[in-house]
Design an enzyme around this catalytic site. Structure first.
Site, PDB file in Angstrom:
ATOM      1  N   GLY A 228       0.766  -1.248   0.000  1.00 48.68           N
ATOM      2  CA  GLY A 228       0.000   0.000   0.000  1.00 48.68           C
ATOM      3  C   GLY A 228       0.794   1.293   0.000  1.00 48.68           C
TER       4      GLY A 228
ATOM      5  N   GLU B  66       3.590   4.555   5.854  1.00 47.99           N
ATOM      6  CA  GLU B  66       2.443   3.667   5.666  1.00 47.99           C
ATOM      7  C   GLU B  66       1.332   4.393   4.914  1.00 47.99           C
ATOM      8  OE1 GLU B  66       1.077   1.065   5.215  1.00 47.99           O
ATOM      9  OE2 GLU B  66       0.738  -0.195   6.936  1.00 47.99           O
ATOM     10  N   ASP B  67       0.493   3.615   4.252  1.00 44.84           N
ATOM     11  CA  ASP B  67      -0.655   4.213   3.576  1.00 44.84           C
ATOM     12  C   ASP B  67      -1.739   4.610   4.576  1.00 44.84           C
ATOM     13  OD1 ASP B  67      -1.202   1.551   4.196  1.00 44.84           O
ATOM     14  OD2 ASP B  67      -1.973   1.024   2.219  1.00 44.84           O
TER      15      ASP B  67
ATOM     16  N   ASP C 270      -5.133   1.642  10.522  1.00 44.37           N
ATOM     17  CA  ASP C 270      -6.506   1.187  10.723  1.00 44.37           C
ATOM     18  C   ASP C 270      -6.612   0.679  12.169  1.00 44.37           C
ATOM     19  OD1 ASP C 270      -9.112   0.493   9.880  1.00 44.37           O
ATOM     20  OD2 ASP C 270      -8.489  -1.496   9.293  1.00 44.37           O
ATOM     21  N   THR C 271      -6.487  -0.615  12.380  1.00 45.92           N
ATOM     22  CA  THR C 271      -6.484  -1.110  13.768  1.00 45.92           C
ATOM     23  C   THR C 271      -5.195  -0.723  14.487  1.00 45.92           C
ATOM     24  OG1 THR C 271      -5.478  -3.201  13.134  1.00 45.92           O
ATOM     25  CG2 THR C 271      -7.881  -3.115  13.171  1.00 45.92           C
ATOM     26  N   GLY C 272      -4.140  -0.488  13.731  1.00 44.91           N
ATOM     27  CA  GLY C 272      -2.839  -0.160  14.311  1.00 44.91           C
ATOM     28  C   GLY C 272      -1.961  -1.389  14.514  1.00 44.91           C
TER      29      GLY C 272
ATOM     30  N   THR D 203      -0.683  -3.621  12.359  1.00 49.95           N
ATOM     31  CA  THR D 203       0.463  -3.728  11.453  1.00 49.95           C
ATOM     32  C   THR D 203       1.597  -2.786  11.870  1.00 49.95           C
ATOM     33  OG1 THR D 203      -1.077  -4.203   9.659  1.00 49.95           O
ATOM     34  CG2 THR D 203       1.178  -3.627   9.028  1.00 49.95           C
ATOM     35  N   LEU D 204       1.267  -1.524  12.030  1.00 44.15           N
ATOM     36  CA  LEU D 204       2.305  -0.546  12.364  1.00 44.15           C
ATOM     37  C   LEU D 204       2.960  -0.827  13.708  1.00 44.15           C
ATOM     38  CD1 LEU D 204       1.354   3.053  11.300  1.00 44.15           C
ATOM     39  CD2 LEU D 204       3.365   1.703  10.700  1.00 44.15           C
TER      40      LEU D 204
ATOM     41  N   LYS E 221      -7.549   6.073  10.307  1.00 45.72           N
ATOM     42  CA  LYS E 221      -8.943   5.708  10.624  1.00 45.72           C
ATOM     43  C   LYS E 221      -9.018   5.480  12.123  1.00 45.72           C
ATOM     44  CE  LYS E 221     -10.532   2.877   6.977  1.00 45.72           C
ATOM     45  NZ  LYS E 221     -10.875   1.490   6.573  1.00 45.72           N
TER      46      LYS E 221
ATOM     47  N   PHE F 186     -14.292   2.032   4.085  1.00 45.86           N
ATOM     48  CA  PHE F 186     -13.241   1.417   3.287  1.00 45.86           C
ATOM     49  C   PHE F 186     -12.896   2.316   2.103  1.00 45.86           C
ATOM     50  CE2 PHE F 186     -10.981  -1.579   0.649  1.00 45.86           C
ATOM     51  CZ  PHE F 186     -10.267  -2.295   1.599  1.00 45.86           C
TER      52      PHE F 186
ATOM     53  N   ASP G 116      -5.854  -0.712  -1.952  1.00 45.82           N
ATOM     54  CA  ASP G 116      -6.555  -1.614  -2.855  1.00 45.82           C
ATOM     55  C   ASP G 116      -7.839  -2.180  -2.280  1.00 45.82           C
ATOM     56  OD1 ASP G 116      -5.076  -3.330  -0.940  1.00 45.82           O
ATOM     57  OD2 ASP G 116      -5.938  -4.935  -2.147  1.00 45.82           O
TER      58      ASP G 116
ATOM     59  N   ARG H 166      -5.296   0.465  -6.854  1.00 45.09           N
ATOM     60  CA  ARG H 166      -4.126   1.137  -6.255  1.00 45.09           C
ATOM     61  C   ARG H 166      -3.662   2.292  -7.121  1.00 45.09           C
ATOM     62  NH1 ARG H 166      -2.075  -2.254  -2.152  1.00 45.09           N
ATOM     63  NH2 ARG H 166      -2.266  -4.474  -2.538  1.00 45.09           N
TER      64      ARG H 166
HETATM   65  P1  IMP Z   1      -4.031  -2.275  10.446  1.00 42.04           P
HETATM   66  O1  IMP Z   1      -3.038  -3.311  10.821  1.00 42.04           O
HETATM   67  O2  IMP Z   1      -5.420  -2.682  10.814  1.00 42.04           O
HETATM   68  O3  IMP Z   1      -3.716  -0.893  10.946  1.00 42.04           O
HETATM   69  O4  IMP Z   1      -4.131  -2.300   8.888  1.00 42.04           O
HETATM   70  C1  IMP Z   1      -3.346  -1.600   8.069  1.00 42.04           C
HETATM   71  C2  IMP Z   1      -3.451  -2.159   6.682  1.00 42.04           C
HETATM   72  O5  IMP Z   1      -4.783  -2.597   6.336  1.00 42.04           O
HETATM   73  C3  IMP Z   1      -3.111  -1.070   5.725  1.00 42.04           C
HETATM   74  O6  IMP Z   1      -1.731  -1.035   5.476  1.00 42.04           O
HETATM   75  C4  IMP Z   1      -3.933  -1.434   4.514  1.00 42.04           C
HETATM   76  O7  IMP Z   1      -3.197  -2.289   3.686  1.00 42.04           O
HETATM   77  C5  IMP Z   1      -5.131  -2.181   5.047  1.00 42.04           C
HETATM   78  N1  IMP Z   1      -6.315  -1.309   5.101  1.00 42.04           N
HETATM   79  C6  IMP Z   1      -6.907  -0.809   6.207  1.00 42.04           C
HETATM   80  N2  IMP Z   1      -7.956  -0.036   5.899  1.00 42.04           N
HETATM   81  C7  IMP Z   1      -8.030  -0.028   4.551  1.00 42.04           C
HETATM   82  C8  IMP Z   1      -8.913   0.618   3.600  1.00 42.04           C
HETATM   83  O8  IMP Z   1      -9.858   1.353   3.933  1.00 42.04           O
HETATM   84  N3  IMP Z   1      -8.656   0.378   2.293  1.00 42.04           N
HETATM   85  C9  IMP Z   1      -7.636  -0.413   1.864  1.00 42.04           C
HETATM   86  N4  IMP Z   1      -6.794  -1.027   2.708  1.00 42.04           N
HETATM   87  C10 IMP Z   1      -6.982  -0.831   4.040  1.00 42.04           C
HETATM   88 MG    MG Z   2      -0.798  -1.914   3.649  1.00 39.04          MG
END
Ligand code: IMP
Ligand code: MG
Length: 173
Positions: A42, A96-97, A100-102, A104-105, A128, A149, A156, A162
């Protein structure tokens, strides 16, 4: 079928924001050599624009991780692709793009911290907030967005969209 609908953030707004973020990043690092780390897939679009808006030489590297968003909120992630650069003693900026939940980061941050960088900061284009499960400090944020979303500018839906130059909502068609 889900397709891109309403434009949430236009190409023009993104360009302006990227310039602002690059300015802040440039001021903070003051020409020190920074390694920007893009989280694939992303982040590559945002990273490529951000690095070109920064006024000093930067190094670039990439990581790809897979997160498991199950019951575990601590967030288990697998490294699918690791860095080629050694980051020990270096200034590192994770790009990062979207946060979301946090999960991954937060996981990427913990993995990289173990490698003893001199500094470790995070820059994310989108945030988000409502969806946050794990608390993670993001140093540079482009836009706070609602809990919807989004696709485009690197993000994507089933690997598509993308390449849109803007960020768009999805609609059912
Ligand atoms: P997290 O681990 O939930 O913070 O997710 C982060 C990853 O989920 C991002 O790097 C995106 O690849 C994917 N993601 C989360 N929300 C969206 C969205 O609205 N559209 C597309 N990808 C998303
Ligand atoms: Mg991503």
């Amino acid at each position: 079928m889900m397709v891109p609908g309403k434009v949430l953030i236009s190409e023009k707004e993104i360009k302006k924001k990227v310039r602002e973020l690059a300015k802040k990043v440039s001021l903070y690092y003051k020409g020190e050599d920074v390694i920007m780390i893009g989280v694939l897939k992303g982040a590559f679009v945002f990273l490529s624009d951000l690095m070109r808006a920064v006024k000093f030489p930067v190094k670039v590297d990439f990581m790809a991780v897979k997160s498991y968003k199950g019951t575990e909120t601590t967030g288990e992630v697998n490294i699918l692709l690791d860095l080629r650069e050694d980051i020990e003693g270096k200034d590192v900026l994770i790009v990062e793009d979207i946060v979301d939940t946090g999960i991954t980061l937060n996981a990427v941050k913990r993995i990289l911290e173990k490698r003893k960088p001199k500094s470790l900061r995070i820059c994310a284009l989108l945030d988000k907030k409502e969806r946050r499960v794990v608390d993670v400090k993001v140093d540079y944020i482009g836009f706070a967005i609602p809990n919807k979303f989004v696709v485009g500018y690197g993000l994507d839906f089933e690997e598509k969209y993308r390449n849109l130059p803007y960020v768009s909502l999805l609609k059912d068609e």
